[in-house]
Design an enzyme around this catalytic site. Structure first.
Site, PDB file in Angstrom:
ATOM      1  N   ILE A 101      20.875  -0.302  12.654  1.00 16.75           N
ATOM      2  CA  ILE A 101      19.661   0.500  11.334  1.00 16.75           C
ATOM      3  C   ILE A 101      19.163  -0.890  10.377  1.00 16.75           C
ATOM      4  O   ILE A 101      18.703  -1.563   9.503  1.00 16.75           O
ATOM      5  CB  ILE A 101      20.352   0.722   9.957  1.00 16.75           C
ATOM      6  CG1 ILE A 101      21.794   0.858  10.281  1.00 16.75           C
ATOM      7  CG2 ILE A 101      20.300   2.161   9.494  1.00 16.75           C
ATOM      8  CD1 ILE A 101      22.636   0.580   8.353  1.00 16.75           C
ATOM      9  N   GLY A 104      20.233  -8.696  14.028  1.00 17.46           N
ATOM     10  CA  GLY A 104      19.918  -9.881  13.750  1.00 17.46           C
ATOM     11  C   GLY A 104      20.487 -11.213  14.696  1.00 17.46           C
ATOM     12  O   GLY A 104      21.186  -9.974  15.918  1.00 17.46           O
ATOM     13  N   VAL A 109      23.637  -3.484  13.359  1.00 20.04           N
ATOM     14  CA  VAL A 109      24.081  -2.388  12.204  1.00 20.04           C
ATOM     15  C   VAL A 109      23.507  -1.244  12.705  1.00 20.04           C
ATOM     16  O   VAL A 109      23.067  -1.309  12.912  1.00 20.04           O
ATOM     17  CB  VAL A 109      24.180  -2.667  10.949  1.00 20.04           C
ATOM     18  CG1 VAL A 109      24.530  -2.361   9.877  1.00 20.04           C
ATOM     19  CG2 VAL A 109      24.304  -4.280  10.737  1.00 20.04           C
ATOM     20  N   LYS A 126      29.309  -2.633  11.201  1.00 21.27           N
ATOM     21  CA  LYS A 126      28.545  -3.904  11.735  1.00 21.27           C
ATOM     22  C   LYS A 126      28.838  -4.416  13.293  1.00 21.27           C
ATOM     23  O   LYS A 126      30.810  -4.874  13.321  1.00 21.27           O
ATOM     24  CB  LYS A 126      28.568  -5.371  11.066  1.00 21.27           C
ATOM     25  CG  LYS A 126      27.486  -6.515  11.431  1.00 21.27           C
ATOM     26  CD  LYS A 126      26.964  -6.882   9.880  1.00 21.27           C
ATOM     27  CE  LYS A 126      26.664  -8.276  10.856  1.00 21.27           C
ATOM     28  NZ  LYS A 126      25.662  -8.464   9.212  1.00 21.27           N
ATOM     29  N   ASP A 219      24.137 -15.887   3.187  1.00 20.06           N
ATOM     30  CA  ASP A 219      22.646 -16.283   3.929  1.00 20.06           C
ATOM     31  C   ASP A 219      22.013 -14.811   3.129  1.00 20.06           C
ATOM     32  O   ASP A 219      22.009 -13.605   3.364  1.00 20.06           O
ATOM     33  CB  ASP A 219      23.388 -14.645   5.553  1.00 20.06           C
ATOM     34  CG  ASP A 219      21.467 -14.903   6.313  1.00 20.06           C
ATOM     35  OD1 ASP A 219      20.728 -15.030   6.005  1.00 20.06           O
ATOM     36  OD2 ASP A 219      21.916 -13.651   6.955  1.00 20.06           O
TER      37      ASP A 219
END
Length: 944
Positions: A101, A104, A109, A126, A219
């Site tokens: 899904i 980065g 994830v 994650k 973030d």
């Protein structure tokens, strides 16, 4: 600790392993040169040094360590989707990876699941790209998990579990949030400026709570701030970047931090401390993006109002005003708030996320904001904004004498304008009732529909397109026509009213809003759902959200929810309903008649969406609330009891529905002094229940009573077509097909004239006509009627309506009779699939479709397959309710044909004779197609 390893080459294996681990932990964090110097100085035994060097050389910072396929894939994974897909189905800890899904620079994830008792838990799992292979790093990771696990807040996705896989890959299981990024949510749901600001306030409060727990996000961006399907905001990934930091740096260094440049504060690009000011900066970027619809590049220091005005042909996000108006609303306080949050130097920003939320709240309340430079004029302006009433009274008292003359002049002008306007309307209405046709008797009153049509024509001929009165009258006559169900007459008037208002008024003018809203509600009534969504969405985007406009806005939101629900957008519909409910609650309270009537509309939407469980719960609650608000013998209480009976019947709870509807029919005179449309509804429901329960004599008596009522005392009743339709259905069930067809044709004419051709009502009667024509042997006419029914139903309520699947079943039977077996099979499969999804397996409709499918097998000479299916269906039909037992003649005829096909002639004859006897007992005539067919089958060899 090094001395423990001296001269241990002859020690047992467990102690050797522990020794190597201790040395590995001590050396792992050193660079290559330092590590080599320490190894040389230690002068270790050759065996231990060899094992230690192998482990150190396998450190992930130097080369990937192929511990397991998961570890390899996670560390190599970047943008390779195929590699990600290969992880699907593997396990990390107790979790099974189901779907990628997101990914980065530092992690990937997955949506993952695990069994928890009898339930299944879904999480966002994650996986870090960088493993934690040293014992010390893993201990630090575990401590960070403990900190995050204590971070509990309703708007922060909570940590469920963290751990390290057998291969050293750290993973974090977080609450799975099913929703959209906050910016996408705001645009899809057309949130206005104030609603977007409230979202940011909620976000700031969540971030403030994390800061209080000594956790900095670092973030923040829309993809880490979701709004779920219930409309609740959730912040994701709190502290994840920190989990990979060295313990001695805590949150003060940036060398290993993964960031998103567009949302990162300037200090995040430099070595140095990272504080909560970085999160405040990111909040400012998101605030500007939400209010302007644009994400600016780094170094763009323009004010938000300037960005809003300078669109460069980019559309304004749904829900926000036009560029010029948006720029005006951003100019001043909001510009100052955003500029403060985005200050280059951390010390000049808001000192906390809570202070940013407070300033936004001050703006919403009309109070001075801290970000704005202080001045007497500014504070005076804000004071006036908050205390308009008191200031205006004072101003009027001071200026009354000076302004008296100008006021008198202005009032005189307004009075003359209103007098002229009133005169035009008076003359218009007088001429409307004049009888100009010499052939019409003076004592003959024109019908309401005639008057309304004449009024529409006079508006076109007597008023100019630029005249504001033209739009008012078009709106008035159009709304009256729409409320009476005269959609064909209402359509042109409301379309013209909206066009006229578009030419004459700005979009923030209440007259434009009223015309646009009425046009949208007409489109909804006409089943033009896509157009209705567009028109209502435009109106809502420009509607004021203050208390004065909340009632109209809440009404439009409910209409928009209806349109979205009809197009399958259940999530959007629920969001609009929730917003409408909040407006009504804020203005009137949850125990008010207004709130009650709003819930009535919501429950009706649930009925139209076939969400019967929710509808029943709501209707029961409404009945209790009606008794509290209005009393036990109030008409609203009576209506609530009828509504509950209706939805119980629709859901299949026939017994309670019959009890309630019979009580409504019995007690009607207590609530109403004379017959009205409510009695029509009650009798129609009671008769329909009597049909379902097999009491056809009682049902026929009920509908005949209703027919007399509608043709004598309640002439013009909008449900006369429904009464005729039900009488046709009773005749059809009794195999009186000629009578049934005549009544059904009358019902179709009535429903078409009243509702139009692309409506659920007309489509339902076309289906009945198709079934009757099929039984009469008029196959071409039946085929045409059924196809027209499906087309009208798709237009009226979408492709998922079960009536369309019922039509597929009838079309399959038709193609079978025509000898088109392949087409028949295709229709039958679609029918069974659609009906089994909509109803229980033993419901009449899927059973009927399966009988047709078995008849197709018989035609293809697959008698054994057909017979197995039919004998199972026979048991269901014989033991079912009246709607099922009506299918017994069809099932027995098919059984007879299948038994004959396998050579069981005695069994075939018994089934066919029973089928004929049942049809004759129901009044079937000798020339009916079904009777003729049964007699033909009985004359075949082996049956006579």
């Amino acid at each position: 600790q090094f001395s423990l390893c001296d001269h241990m080459t002859n020690e047992p294996a467990p102690r050797l392993i522990q020794c190597v681990r201790d040395l590995f932990d001590a050396l792992i964090d050193l660079d290559s040169l330092q590590r080599e110097q320490r190894l040389t100085a230690l002068d270790l035994p050759e065996t231990i040094e060899h094992q230690l060097r192998r482990l150190l050389n396998a450190d992930p910072r130097d080369a990937p360590i192929p511990c397991t396929p998961v570890a390899q894939a996670v560390e190599q994974l970047r943008d390779d989707r195929d590699l990600a897909d290969r992880l699907i189905g593997t396990r990390v800890g107790s979790f099974e990876l189901l779907e990628l899904i997101g990914q980065g620079g530092s992690a990937v994830v997955f949506r993952a699941q695990r069994a928890v008792g009898d339930a299944v838990q879904t999480v966002a799992l994650k996986l870090m790209r960088t493993g934690l292979y040293s014992a010390d790093a893993q201990r630090r990771f575990a401590r960070e998990q403990t900190i995050l696990a204590q971070l509990t807040h309703p708007h922060i996705a909570h940590l469920i579990e963290g751990g390290i896989s057998d291969s050293g890959v750290p993973f974090i299981a977080m609450e799975f949030v099913d929703g959209l990024p906050v910016t996408r949510h705001a645009d899809i749901h057309a949130l206005g400026l104030r609603e977007r600001l409230r979202l940011i306030i909620t976000l700031c409060r969540a971030v403030e709570a994390a800061h209080a727990a000594l956790v900095v996000h670092r973030d923040l961006k829309p993809s880490n701030v979701y709004v779920d399907i219930q409309g609740e905001l959730k912040v994701l990934d709190f502290g994840i970047a920190k989990l990979l930091e060295d313990e001695d740096t805590e949150a003060t260094r940036t060398q290993a931090i993964q960031l998103t440049p567009e949302y990162a504060a300037p200090e995040q690009f430099q070595p140095g401390p990272i504080t909560i000011a970085a999160d405040v900066y990111a909040l400012g970027v998101m605030l500007r993006e939400l209010l302007t619809g644009q994400l600016l590049g780094r170094g763009d220091t323009r004010n938000a109002s300037t960005v809003a005005a300078d669109r460069h042909d980019r559309p304004v996000p749904r829900g926000l005003p036009d560029p010029a108006l948006l720029a005006r609303r951003l100019r001043g306080d909001l510009d100052a708030i955003i500029a403060t949050a985005l200050a280059e130097e951390p010390g000049r920003r808001y000192h906390s996320a809570g202070l940013l939320a407070d300033d936004i709240g001050r703006y919403l309340d009309g109070r001075p904001v801290r970000a704005h430079p202080p001045s007497r004029w500014y504070r005076a302006h804000k004071f006036v904004g908050r205390h308009r009433g008191g200031v205006l009274v004072t101003a009027v008292l001071v200026l009354a004498v000076l302004a008296s003359l100008s006021i008198a002049i202005r009032q005189a002008q307004i009075a003359r304008q209103e007098a002229t306007r009133a005169g035009i309307v008076r003359d218009f209405l007088v001429r409307l009732f004049e009888v100009n046709d010499a052939g019409v008797a003076r004592d003959t009153l024109p019908s309401t529909q005639t008057l309304l049509r004449d009024a529409g024509a006079r508006i076109d001929s007597e008023l100019r397109e630029s005249d504001p009165l033209r739009a008012e009258l078009q709106l008035l006559i159009g709304n009256v026509s729409r409320n009476l169900g005269l959609l064909a007459d209402a359509g042109p008037l409301l379309t013209q009213a909206a066009a006229t208002a578009d030419r004459l008024y700005a979009r923030d003018d209440p007259r434009w809003l009223e015309a646009q809203s009425a046009y949208g509600e007409y489109l909804l009534a006409h089943a033009d759902y896509a157009e209705a969504i567009d028109a209502l969405g435009t109106a809502i985007a420009h509607a004021p959200s203050d208390e004065a406009g909340s009632e109209q806005l809440s009404r439009m939101l409910r209409a928009l929810a209806h349109a979205k629900s009809a197009t399958g957008n259940k999530t959007g519909a629920q969001a609009d309903l929730a917003r409408s409910r909040a407006l009504v609650t804020a203005r009137y309270g949850a125990n008010s008649p207004q709130y009650y009537r709003m819930l009535v509309e919501e429950s009706e939407l649930a009925v139209r969406s076939a969400d019967f469980k929710n509808a029943i719960e709501t209707k029961r609650a409404l009945l209790e609330q009606a008794q509290r608000l209005f009393g036990a013998q109030h008409v609203e209480t009576f209506a609530a009891r009828y509504a509950l009976a209706f939805v119980l019947w629709k859901s299949g709870d026939v017994a309670e529905a019959e009890r309630l509807s019979a009580a409504c029919e019995r007690d009607f005179g207590i609530y109403y002094p004379k017959p009205n449309e409510m009695l029509v509804n009650v009798l129609s429901l009671l008769g329909s229940i009597q049909i379902v329960t097999g009491n056809l004599d009682e049902a026929q008596a009920t509908f005949r009573r209703l027919y007399r009522l509608q043709t004598n005392e309640l002439v013009g009743s909008r449900t006369l077509g429904t009464t005729l339709h039900n009488l046709a259905g009773i005749a059809f069930q009794r195999d009186r097909n000629a009578e049934a067809l005549d009544l059904a044709m009358q019902a179709a004419t009535s429903r078409r004239n009243l509702f139009g051709e692309e409506t659920v009502e007309y489509a339902g009667t076309l289906r009945l006509i198709g079934q009757i024509q099929k039984d009469l042997g008029h196959y071409d006419a039946a085929f045409a009627a059924l196809n027209r029914s499906s087309a009208a139903m798709r237009k009226a309520s979408g492709a998922d309506n079960p009536t369309i699947s019922n039509n597929e079943s009838s079309l399959a039977d038709l193609e079978l009779k025509r000898g088109n077996y392949d087409d028949a099979t295709l229709h039958a499969r679609q029918a069974v699939a659609g009906l089994e999804q909509a109803y229980s397996a033993n419901h009449r409709f899927p059973v009927e479709a399966k009988i047709v499918a078995a008849k197709i097998d018989i035609a293809k000479r697959d008698f054994a397959t057909a017979l197995r299916s039919l004998r199972q269906l026979e048991s269901v039909v014989r033991n079912g309710d009246a709607t099922l037992t009506r299918l017994l003649p069809n099932a027995l005829q098919a059984i007879g044909e299948a038994e004959a096909g396998v050579g069981h002639h005695a069994a075939a004859r018994a089934a066919l004779q029973e089928a004929l006897a049942l049809r004759e007992a129901r009044g079937a005539q000798p020339d009916d197609a079904a009777v003729v067919e049964l007699r033909r089958l009985l004359r075949e060899p082996g049956h006579d």
